[in-house]
Scaffold this motif. Structure first.
Motif, PDB file in Angstrom:
ATOM      1  N   VAL A 143       0.838  -1.203   0.000  1.00  0.00           N
ATOM      2  CA  VAL A 143       0.000   0.000   0.000  1.00  0.00           C
ATOM      3  C   VAL A 143       0.868   1.245   0.000  1.00  0.00           C
ATOM      4  N   ARG A 144       1.884   1.265   0.858  1.00  0.00           N
ATOM      5  CA  ARG A 144       2.749   2.443   0.957  1.00  0.00           C
ATOM      6  C   ARG A 144       3.473   2.702  -0.361  1.00  0.00           C
ATOM      7  N   ARG A 145       3.996   1.655  -0.962  1.00  0.00           N
ATOM      8  CA  ARG A 145       4.726   1.807  -2.222  1.00  0.00           C
ATOM      9  C   ARG A 145       3.820   2.352  -3.322  1.00  0.00           C
ATOM     10  N   PHE A 146       2.642   1.750  -3.482  1.00  0.00           N
ATOM     11  CA  PHE A 146       1.756   2.160  -4.568  1.00  0.00           C
ATOM     12  C   PHE A 146       1.188   3.548  -4.302  1.00  0.00           C
ATOM     13  N   HIS A 147       0.904   3.857  -3.050  1.00  0.00           N
ATOM     14  CA  HIS A 147       0.418   5.185  -2.671  1.00  0.00           C
ATOM     15  C   HIS A 147       1.438   6.246  -3.055  1.00  0.00           C
ATOM     16  N   ASP A 148       2.702   5.945  -2.841  1.00  0.00           N
ATOM     17  CA  ASP A 148       3.767   6.888  -3.198  1.00  0.00           C
ATOM     18  C   ASP A 148       3.899   7.009  -4.718  1.00  0.00           C
ATOM     19  N   GLU A 149       3.817   5.882  -5.412  1.00  0.00           N
ATOM     20  CA  GLU A 149       3.950   5.899  -6.878  1.00  0.00           C
ATOM     21  C   GLU A 149       2.838   6.705  -7.539  1.00  0.00           C
ATOM     22  N   GLN A 150       1.638   6.693  -6.959  1.00  0.00           N
ATOM     23  CA  GLN A 150       0.486   7.363  -7.558  1.00  0.00           C
ATOM     24  C   GLN A 150       0.174   8.712  -6.893  1.00  0.00           C
ATOM     25  N   ASP A 151       1.152   9.237  -6.156  1.00  0.00           N
ATOM     26  CA  ASP A 151       0.966  10.534  -5.482  1.00  0.00           C
ATOM     27  C   ASP A 151      -0.299  10.555  -4.627  1.00  0.00           C
ATOM     28  N   GLY A 152      -0.601   9.425  -4.021  1.00  0.00           N
ATOM     29  CA  GLY A 152      -1.732   9.361  -3.099  1.00  0.00           C
ATOM     30  C   GLY A 152      -3.081   9.116  -3.754  1.00  0.00           C
ATOM     31  N   ASN A 153      -3.142   9.101  -5.086  1.00  0.00           N
ATOM     32  CA  ASN A 153      -4.424   8.942  -5.779  1.00  0.00           C
ATOM     33  C   ASN A 153      -4.689   7.464  -6.073  1.00  0.00           C
ATOM     34  N   ILE A 154      -5.167   6.750  -5.045  1.00  0.00           N
ATOM     35  CA  ILE A 154      -5.381   5.315  -5.207  1.00  0.00           C
ATOM     36  C   ILE A 154      -6.793   4.908  -4.789  1.00  0.00           C
ATOM     37  N   VAL A 155      -7.202   3.763  -5.296  1.00  0.00           N
ATOM     38  CA  VAL A 155      -8.448   3.109  -4.908  1.00  0.00           C
ATOM     39  C   VAL A 155      -8.081   1.723  -4.389  1.00  0.00           C
ATOM     40  N   LEU A 156      -8.632   1.346  -3.267  1.00  0.00           N
ATOM     41  CA  LEU A 156      -8.455  -0.006  -2.748  1.00  0.00           C
ATOM     42  C   LEU A 156      -9.700  -0.833  -3.070  1.00  0.00           C
ATOM     43  N   LYS A 157      -9.484  -2.082  -3.484  1.00  0.00           N
ATOM     44  CA  LYS A 157     -10.600  -2.942  -3.840  1.00  0.00           C
ATOM     45  C   LYS A 157     -10.412  -4.330  -3.251  1.00  0.00           C
ATOM     46  N   ALA A 158     -11.541  -4.932  -2.853  1.00  0.00           N
ATOM     47  CA  ALA A 158     -11.531  -6.364  -2.572  1.00  0.00           C
ATOM     48  C   ALA A 158     -11.429  -7.069  -3.916  1.00  0.00           C
ATOM     49  N   ALA A 159     -10.451  -7.943  -4.072  1.00  0.00           N
ATOM     50  CA  ALA A 159     -10.258  -8.597  -5.366  1.00  0.00           C
ATOM     51  C   ALA A 159     -11.410  -9.525  -5.703  1.00  0.00           C
ATOM     52  N   TRP A 169     -12.914   1.156  -1.776  1.00  0.00           N
ATOM     53  CA  TRP A 169     -12.617   2.232  -0.841  1.00  0.00           C
ATOM     54  C   TRP A 169     -11.743   3.276  -1.532  1.00  0.00           C
ATOM     55  N   MET A 170     -12.026   4.537  -1.247  1.00  0.00           N
ATOM     56  CA  MET A 170     -11.233   5.640  -1.798  1.00  0.00           C
ATOM     57  C   MET A 170     -10.612   6.425  -0.650  1.00  0.00           C
ATOM     58  N   PRO A 171      -9.479   5.947  -0.156  1.00  0.00           N
ATOM     59  CA  PRO A 171      -8.866   6.588   1.021  1.00  0.00           C
ATOM     60  C   PRO A 171      -8.372   7.996   0.714  1.00  0.00           C
ATOM     61  N   GLY A 172      -8.555   8.861   1.698  1.00  0.00           N
ATOM     62  CA  GLY A 172      -8.121  10.245   1.527  1.00  0.00           C
ATOM     63  C   GLY A 172      -6.711  10.504   2.018  1.00  0.00           C
ATOM     64  N   SER A 173      -6.087   9.503   2.615  1.00  0.00           N
ATOM     65  CA  SER A 173      -4.726   9.672   3.136  1.00  0.00           C
ATOM     66  C   SER A 173      -4.053   8.309   3.204  1.00  0.00           C
ATOM     67  N   MET A 192      -6.430  -5.520  -3.692  1.00  0.00           N
ATOM     68  CA  MET A 192      -5.635  -4.915  -4.748  1.00  0.00           C
ATOM     69  C   MET A 192      -5.803  -3.405  -4.656  1.00  0.00           C
ATOM     70  N   ALA A 193      -4.917  -2.705  -5.330  1.00  0.00           N
ATOM     71  CA  ALA A 193      -5.007  -1.250  -5.406  1.00  0.00           C
ATOM     72  C   ALA A 193      -4.825  -0.838  -6.855  1.00  0.00           C
ATOM     73  N   GLU A 194      -5.478   0.244  -7.224  1.00  0.00           N
ATOM     74  CA  GLU A 194      -5.270   0.786  -8.564  1.00  0.00           C
ATOM     75  C   GLU A 194      -5.307   2.301  -8.505  1.00  0.00           C
ATOM     76  N   ALA A 195      -4.801   2.906  -9.555  1.00  0.00           N
ATOM     77  CA  ALA A 195      -4.746   4.362  -9.606  1.00  0.00           C
ATOM     78  C   ALA A 195      -6.158   4.930  -9.695  1.00  0.00           C
ATOM     79  N   ARG A 196      -6.380   6.014  -8.983  1.00  0.00           N
ATOM     80  CA  ARG A 196      -7.655   6.728  -9.087  1.00  0.00           C
ATOM     81  C   ARG A 196      -7.544   7.696 -10.257  1.00  0.00           C
ATOM     82  N   VAL A 197      -8.134   7.295 -11.367  1.00  0.00           N
ATOM     83  CA  VAL A 197      -7.961   8.064 -12.610  1.00  0.00           C
ATOM     84  C   VAL A 197      -9.077   9.092 -12.750  1.00  0.00           C
ATOM     85  N   PRO A 198      -8.752  10.271 -13.270  1.00  0.00           N
ATOM     86  CA  PRO A 198      -9.806  11.252 -13.567  1.00  0.00           C
ATOM     87  C   PRO A 198     -10.563  10.834 -14.827  1.00  0.00           C
ATOM     88  N   TRP A 199     -11.851  10.581 -14.688  1.00  0.00           N
ATOM     89  CA  TRP A 199     -12.634  10.154 -15.835  1.00  0.00           C
ATOM     90  C   TRP A 199     -13.803  11.108 -16.055  1.00  0.00           C
TER      91      TRP A 199
END
Length: 428
Positions: A143-159, A169-173, A192-199
């Motif tokens: 989580v920490r690694r991916f959060h840093d890679e995406q500048d904090g813009n991540i979504v967490l999902k149950a796979a 979940w869309m964590p704010g921090s 899993m985690a993925e980038a929170r993309v602007p759509w």
């Protein structure tokens, strides 16, 4: 189980036409039953309860749980093919049935991509399909690694297991992301985690594929989500460039072929704006069964998704997907915070009096807040331009008014049935 080719159940159908076993007795199975009746087929359903939507209408019902091997085997016995109205049957049960000679469609090896979001993401990435950046989450370090890679813009999902906004979940921090991941991992939830993309909006492409390899695709639609639940579908998606529309349809067909899908599949997508300023798409989810975003096809297409699913799993030639109207808007009927005193039958009566052209589909469910209890379809008149925002808004307004009335027994525009007056002009 006994001989899977035993025809004792098939003899219930005096015409000798196919028996399709569908695991799950919800509204998707109920509407598939309607299509089976028209085709002269028998739809057997495995329902958890005799009052499930499909169990209310089909005479061939097995009562049991979708994760009970004996119940699933009983539903499959003697059927020509087995299919699903949800993706939650454990893969091991399906693999055992396939080994015993049951025609499971889609197969377990395909269905896993709709059951496990991480498996799906990895498979799509391997073939170069457009997906957001993602990672598996096995620890807080991930989580920490991916959060840093995406500048904090991540979504967490149950796979596995999430739907209608659940398991997302869309964590704010970072602290919130760590807390969510820690709680879910401790509970044994694969993450899993993925980038929170602007759509800009959400799209869906419904596709069908048969064992023979024939494919068919409906127009790409725009979907509107509220509280994680599909509320509205607009077919076709207004203002979608022709080249992007064709690319989305081609991607959906390619995914169905690559994943060896049999039956219908929904490819849910995000429309995004690329660095060149042009619109593009990212694949968000897959569903290997009839899907909410395809309900418009019941009235707005030559072949509905439910008929097409039966055609596909039985290896019939697929039906035409040509629309029957220039524009169709589907609106879900979602249970109100408080169930109205007015009966649903009376609500349907009043709706028919005001909007006789609205097509109503109710699921036989009890009402509770936010529950999908039905949907309506509104077909535009010939000559309506599906890319004209005002004309689309007019048709959509009728669909949403109708759906709100059915759930709340209140006209959202203040229409008075005695005077015929409304706040605004929603009449066609």
């Amino acid at each position: 189980m006994g001989d899977v080719n035993d025809d004792s159940r098939i003899r219930r159908n005096p015409l000798g036409t196919p028996v399709v076993a569908m695991i799950g007795g919800g509204q998707l199975a109920r509407m598939t039953h309607q299509a089976a009746v028209a085709l002269g087929q028998t739809l057997r359903v495995l329902a958890a309860d005799p009052q499930d939507p499909a169990a209310q209408v089909t005479p061939d019902v097995v009562i049991g749980a979708h994760d009970d091997p004996d119940a699933v085997r009983a539903a499959a016995e003697g059927a020509d093919v087995m299919t699903f109205d949800h993706e939650h049957v454990p893969p091991q049960i399906l693999l055992e049935l396939e080994s015993a000679g049951v025609a499971v469609r889609p197969r377990a090896s395909a269905l896993i991509h709709a059951q496990d979001k991480l498996v799906m993401r990895r498979a799509l990435a391997e073939i170069g399909a457009p997906v957001p950046p993602f990672t598996g989450v096995d620890s807080l370090d991930d989580v920490r690694r991916f959060h840093d890679e995406q500048d904090g813009n991540i979504v967490l999902k149950a796979a596995r297991g999430g739907y209608d906004g659940r398991g997302v979940w869309m964590p704010g921090s970072l602290e919130e992301a760590e807390r969510i991941a820690d709680e879910q991992l401790a509970a044994g939830v694969p993450m899993m985690a993925e980038a929170r993309v602007p759509w800009t909006r959400e799209l869906s492409a419904m596709v069908a594929r048969s064992p023979f390899g024939q494919g068919a695709v409906w127009p790409v639609v725009e979907t509107v989500q509220r509280d994680g639940i599909c509320s509205v579908a607009i077919a076709p998606a207004p203002g979608l460039p022709d080249d992007l529309r064709s690319a989305v349809q081609a991607t959906a067909l390619r995914l169905a072929e690559h994943l060896d899908v049999t039956g219908v599949m929904a490819v849910e997508l995000f429309e995004v704006i690329g660095s060149d300023g042009r619109p593009g798409v990212l694949v968000n989810e897959l569903a290997m069964r009839p899907h909410n975003s395809g309900h418009w096809t019941m009235d707005g297409a030559t072949t509905s998704q439910f008929e097409q699913h039966l055609r596909a799993v039985l290896d019939y030639p697929l039906g035409s997907t040509v629309p029957t109207a220039p524009l169709t808007v589907m609106s879900n009927v979602l249970g109100a915070p408080e169930t109205p005193e007015m009966s649903m039958d009376e609500r349907v009566h009043h709706l028919a009096a005001r909007f006789p052209h609205v097509k109503v589909h109710l699921y036989g469910k009890s009402e509770r807040h936010g529950r999908k209890i039905g949907h309506v379809n509104v077909l535009a008149d010939p000559g309506v331009d599906p890319d004209d925002a005002d004309q689309v808004a007019s048709v959509r307004a009728v669909a949403e008014l109708a759906a709100h009335w059915l759930s709340h027994a209140q006209w959202a525009d203040g229409w008075d049935p005695h005077t015929g007056a409304a706040v605004g002009d929603f009449e066609r």
